[in-house]
Enzyme design. Structure first.
Site, mmCIF file in Angstrom:
data_model
loop_
_atom_site.group_PDB
_atom_site.id
_atom_site.type_symbol
_atom_site.label_atom_id
_atom_site.label_comp_id
_atom_site.label_asym_id
_atom_site.label_seq_id
_atom_site.Cartn_x
_atom_site.Cartn_y
_atom_site.Cartn_z
ATOM 1 N N PHE A 45 -11.524 -7.582 13.682
ATOM 2 C CA PHE A 45 -10.440 -8.014 12.804
ATOM 3 C C PHE A 45 -10.119 -6.933 11.776
ATOM 4 C CE2 PHE A 45 -9.101 -10.218 8.840
ATOM 5 C CZ PHE A 45 -7.870 -10.677 9.292
ATOM 6 N N GLN A 46 -8.864 -6.562 11.693
ATOM 7 C CA GLN A 46 -8.344 -5.526 10.803
ATOM 8 C C GLN A 46 -9.022 -4.172 11.010
ATOM 9 O OE1 GLN A 46 -8.201 -7.092 6.733
ATOM 10 N NE2 GLN A 46 -6.155 -7.898 7.145
ATOM 11 N N GLU A 63 0.810 -1.215 0.000
ATOM 12 C CA GLU A 63 0.000 0.000 0.000
ATOM 13 C C GLU A 63 0.849 1.274 0.000
ATOM 14 O OE1 GLU A 63 -2.552 -3.287 1.725
ATOM 15 O OE2 GLU A 63 -0.483 -2.590 2.019
ATOM 16 N N LYS A 68 -17.789 -1.157 5.858
ATOM 17 C CA LYS A 68 -18.244 -2.145 4.895
ATOM 18 C C LYS A 68 -19.763 -2.141 4.741
ATOM 19 C CE LYS A 68 -17.147 -6.857 3.419
ATOM 20 N NZ LYS A 68 -16.382 -8.079 3.764
ATOM 21 N N MET A 75 24.289 9.201 2.475
ATOM 22 C CA MET A 75 24.175 10.445 3.232
ATOM 23 C C MET A 75 24.410 10.194 4.723
ATOM 24 S SD MET A 75 23.834 13.637 2.524
ATOM 25 C CE MET A 75 22.827 13.956 1.077
#
Length: 601
Positions: free
Chosen positions: A129-130, A67, A179, A498
């Site tokens: 969940f999630q 993502e 949802k 760097m």
């Protein structure tokens, strides 16, 4: 179904009925907002929207591998095209993985709309969940965000999100959709049929009185300078054209931040190069010694200003910005003008002509003679060893061999990023995509994918380091899947360059965890993904192998083995003023820092 198959079934957006599910409302809203490409990764909490996408051939969904890659790809797409980037991810880890790219877009003012799935409304707050508090977590890294609890609100929120993301100072807007709201039935309304729920009306027109005062200050100036930033790019190609016209009228030199490269042509004699920590000697000294500074679309960040109490101490400062919160945030401004860069530049030109102002040629002559003395220092000079590729030389050859082509450059973050900014010269806006404010390693490859989708026939090159490229290397699989011939040009010095440079200069050469051991064979890695791998460690072979990369019609990883201990110069150590730049060898830098107590924070 493969990525190249076209769905020909009837689409839900073709119906005249307003009745739709929430998921179908999302898809229809994206179509009506003119979205053509979106980047995402499916998951349980967002599957209703993915099901609606299955029936909509007008939206090209790009399946990323992570993502974070989706958000950076959307940034590259937006930055190079001027259109908003769109992201679609699931709840929980899908949303949290996207946060780095969302914050990156906020810092660099990139228009983006991020749609996240969420657990059903009745489960919010139960540690389902999630589940994650996506709105809470992104409140500080979005321009605005929403949690949609009622499908009736969804059409208006979608259209308002695009307005907020793309107007004023651009930025990311997030819509979190449970949802059950995606399954719920509602009525769809188009962009012109819904009223905004927020009193959001950014000021685009500058105050005429202040515009007149600004041109009078510029006309009186003996040592003027235009300090330009990413706001000129965001205001569109017209702003860049107007900047060039105003420079011609006033005769003042122009410099730019990292994010503003390309707003003014690098080939123009009035261009001083980039300013700031790794900017040019002439740009930084001109900023320090100017008497009138005109800042257009920049925010006076710490990498530009250096020591604040020593920043351009004798100048009057004009600040043009569409974001009122940027005015006086870091540096005290004498004359602020709130407005869109293109609109204000147009008004400045009109006011200059109407007042009959003429550039002070005598004073400007003295100013340019001083600038030419600074230029004569040749601050970007380096010694090219015969048997080792210097990173500066690699970028110069890449630039020379791609001149005249339709080329777009992205970068990762580190020494290679600064060398690219110094040695790759941009004549047009929207050709340079890099992570400026957040400095996100891993940005360049997914951003290049977004750029390539926006410009299918262009040559898109990600200038990378061997450490940064491994942050999001999995997105090479995305490039392969969608036949995107992006080129990854790695300056491989086997260090986190760097970090190593600062450890050498500031931490007594104690190289704590900055050596990149166990590096992959990048040629074999490219081949494992189905791309082309090229390696070069001989300066005599460099041009031919770069040309081989350019000519390939497939994604390429170019492993360019460069000098291992080269430092990125010139530089202003943190805590120093613009006229305290260091140009010499590393030994000289160490002596200055040791004697004067400067830091590199």
């Amino acid at each position: 179904m493969t990525a190249h198959q076209t769905i020909t079934s009837a689409t839900p957006t073709d119906t005249a009925s307003r009745a739709m599910t929430g998921a179908e409302i999302v898809v229809r809203g994206l179509v009506d907002q003119g979205v053509e490409v979106l980047f995402g990764y499916p998951g349980g909490a967002v599957l209703p929207i993915y099901d609606a996408l299955f029936h909509e051939p007008r939206l090209h969904h790009v399946l990323v591998r992570h993502e974070q890659g989706a958000t950076h790809a959307a940034e590259g797409y937006a930055r190079s095209s001027g259109k908003p980037g769109v992201v679609l991810v699931t709840s929980g880890p899908g949303a949290t993985n996207a946060i780095t790219g969302i914050m990156d877009a906020l810092m660099d003012s990139i228009p983006m709309v991020v749609i996240t799935g969420q657990v059903p409304t009745h489960l919010i707050g139960t540690d389902a969940f999630q589940e994650a508090d996506t709105v809470g977590m992104t409140r500080s890294c979005t321009k605005h965000n929403y949690l949609v609890k009622d499908v009736r609100d969804l059409p208006g929120i979608i259209h308002e999100a695009f307005k907020i993301a793309t107007t004023g100072r651009p930025g990311p807007v997030l819509i979190d959709i449970p949802k059950d709201v995606q399954f719920a039935q509602g009525e769809y309304y188009g962009p012109g049929e819904v009223a905004s729920t927020h009193a959001y009306a950014p000021r685009t027109k500058g105050d005429p009185t202040r515009v007149a005062e600004a041109v009078a200050m510029i006309a009186r100036a003996r040592r003027p300078i235009f300090y330009t930033g990413g706001g000129v790019i965001n205001a569109g190609p017209r702003a860049s054209a107007l900047l060039r016209e105003l420079q011609t009228l006033t005769g003042a030199p122009v410099t730019s931040t990292l994010m503003g490269l390309g707003a003014f042509p690098a080939a123009d004699p009035a261009w001083l190069g980039m300013l700031g920590m790794h900017g040019t000697f002439e740009a930084n000294h001109a900023m320090h010694d100017c008497d009138v500074m005109v800042c257009v679309g920049a925010r006076f960040d710490d990498r530009v200003t250096g020591r604040l109490d020593a920043f351009s101490p004798g100048s009057k400062k004009i600040h043009i910005d569409i974001d009122p919160s940027s005015i006086n945030k870091n540096v005290r401004i004498d004359l602020p003008i709130i407005g869109d860069a293109a609109s204000v530049l147009e008004d400045l030109i009109a006011a200059w002509k109407a007042a009959g102002h003429q550039a002070n040629k005598a004073a400007l002559g003295d100013w340019w003679r001083q600038i030419d003395e600074w230029r004569a220092r040749d601050c970007l000079a380096y010694r090219q060893a015969g048997d080792v590729i210097k990173p500066q030389h690699a970028i110069q050859r890449l630039y020379d061999l791609t001149r005249g082509k339709d080329v777009y450059i992205t970068t990762e973050v580190g020494q290679h990023q600064m060398w690219a900014a110094q040695f790759f010269r941009f004549e047009e806006p929207n050709r340079w995509m890099t992570s400026g404010g957040l400095g996100t390693m891993g940005y360049g490859l997914p951003a290049a994918i977004g750029v390539q989708l926006a410009h299918p026939g262009a040559l898109v090159i990600d200038i990378a380091g061997e450490a940064s490229i491994q942050m999001c290397i999995q997105e090479l699989s995305t490039a392969i899947q969608y036949d995107l011939p992006v080129k990854i040009f790695i300056l491989n010095n086997e260090w986190m360059g760097m970090v190593r440079q600062w450890q050498q200069l500031l931490h007594g050469e104690r190289y704590s965890q900055s050596y990149s051991s166990s590096l992959p064979d990048f040629v074999k890695l490219a081949e494992a993904y189905g791309a082309v791998g090229i390696r070069c460690d001989d300066p005599a072979e460099l041009d031919a192998k770069i040309q081989q990369m350019i000519d390939s019609d497939k994604p390429v990883i170019f492993d360019c083995r460069v000098a291992k201990n080269e430092n990125c110069l010139p530089m202003i150590p943190s805590g120093k003023a613009h006229n305290e730049m260091i140009l010499g060898d590393v030994e000289d830098i160490g002596n200055v820092i040791g004697a004067e107590g400067g830091g590199l924070v």
